[in-house]
Scaffold this motif. Sequence first.
Motif, PDB file in Angstrom:
ATOM      1  N   UNK A  88       0.802  -1.221   0.000  1.00 15.08           N
ATOM      2  CA  UNK A  88       0.000   0.000   0.000  1.00 15.08           C
ATOM      3  C   UNK A  88       0.834   1.269   0.000  1.00 15.08           C
ATOM      4  N   UNK A  89       2.074   1.206   0.464  1.00 20.72           N
ATOM      5  CA  UNK A  89       2.854   2.431   0.619  1.00 20.72           C
ATOM      6  C   UNK A  89       4.141   2.476  -0.200  1.00 20.72           C
ATOM      7  N   UNK A  90       4.599   1.344  -0.673  1.00 20.04           N
ATOM      8  CA  UNK A  90       5.864   1.310  -1.394  1.00 20.04           C
ATOM      9  C   UNK A  90       5.668   0.822  -2.822  1.00 20.04           C
ATOM     10  N   UNK A  91       5.201  -0.418  -2.955  1.00 19.04           N
ATOM     11  CA  UNK A  91       5.099  -1.023  -4.283  1.00 19.04           C
ATOM     12  C   UNK A  91       4.147  -0.276  -5.191  1.00 19.04           C
ATOM     13  N   UNK A  92       3.102   0.303  -4.625  1.00 17.28           N
ATOM     14  CA  UNK A  92       2.103   0.986  -5.448  1.00 17.28           C
ATOM     15  C   UNK A  92       2.695   2.173  -6.192  1.00 17.28           C
ATOM     16  N   UNK A  93       3.792   2.733  -5.689  1.00 12.65           N
ATOM     17  CA  UNK A  93       4.409   3.897  -6.323  1.00 12.65           C
ATOM     18  C   UNK A  93       5.543   3.514  -7.282  1.00 12.65           C
ATOM     19  N   UNK A  94       5.957   2.260  -7.275  1.00 10.66           N
ATOM     20  CA  UNK A  94       7.098   1.867  -8.089  1.00 10.66           C
ATOM     21  C   UNK A  94       6.768   0.810  -9.130  1.00 10.66           C
TER      22      UNK A  94
END
Length: 435
Positions: A88-94
Amino acid sequence: MTTPRDTPAPRRVRANGDGTVYQRKDSRWEAAGYVLAPGNTRKRIRVYGTTRKDALAKLTEKIAASNRGLPAPSAQGSLAAYLTYWLENVAVHHLRETTHTRYTACIDRYLIPGLGKKKLAKLSAKDVRTWLNQLRTTCQCCARGIDARRDQLRCCAAGQCCRKQLSPLTLAYVHSVLKSALEHAVREEEIPRNVARTVRTGAPRPRRFEPLTADEARQLLTTTQGHRLHALFELALHTGLRKGELLGLRWEDLDLDAGTAAIRRTLQRTSTGGLTTLPTKTRASERRIAVPARCLQSLKRHHEEQQRDRDAAGAEWQHNGYVFTTPQGRAIDPTNLTRTFTTLLRKAGLRRTRFHDLRHSTATLLLEQGVELVVIKELLGHAHIGVTATVYAHVRLRLQRQAIDTLGTVLDVPGNDESTRDNGDDPPLRGATVR
């Protein structure tokens, strides 16, 4: 006068920084000491053992890691909690949305049920290896309750296990997702090392593809003559563009006078946004390619036909600038294109194959014509030439065989017919592997 028996035994003194060791009232041994913590600080930790030696060994190991610059883990929650945070906080942006969706399904389906209750800081390589071995040998109908949701029971619920196990490729993919998540935990200094990297799953057997031969490609193009998407299939076979790259192509990307096309985006269906334009697969995929004269003529005719469709649709026409659209101007769904392709294959009397195999057919036919590998790499948009060389190694090997056979004919001694015979060792064109 004191006797040796009356003299108290000397107390063993540990050096400064080695910590303290003492026995608790519950007869367990406790060792405490200061180690490096995240943020370049120090904190006091406590470890326990059944004997003094066990507790001291655990403390010594942690102090030694601290002296090597490895901070003590700060994660106190479960692996399931961290994986949820990571998604929810890391992979979603990369990650691309489609990749994030696959990661989420993989975590919900395999990682959390199998390892979710483990503490992140206490996860070991043995835990990962045990879980992978169990995943490798467990029937998925049993583990996930697939058979129980079927209208007609034919596996575990019916007492007849089908042994439907995960393929080596899926197993390797699940393992890679765990490695990616734990790698970020290491970077955030939540854990000292990535235990999943020390576990080896073995190289999975690569997928196989069956490119079209030159005769089959000509037969397909003959069948698509008169079809409203003839220009798409012709462009796919001549340039090797991916399905999403073809559907995401806009008229502004084409320079029909110069004979070039700029590949800037891909069209995909996502779970949240529906049909969405996304960046290309990699940076190397964003490229400018040359368009053959034959395809330029087809694209010009396609543009005229699209104008007629626009006039016929009138107010219902949805202008979006795409080169290939529905009769109403909407973007073409990749799934619908696959259905159309399958129908045309059946109409042409060809074997069933994937749309992506048109891309492999382009590269294979170019290699057979003696085109250099670096040119094919730029045309296909591979990030590294090693990818191109690995994928099409079977074609290069066959071409090498033809080359040395030609040289053998030149160097052949008159009257010696044995050297020109085919020994049957030529690798087949079909059934080639893709890594």
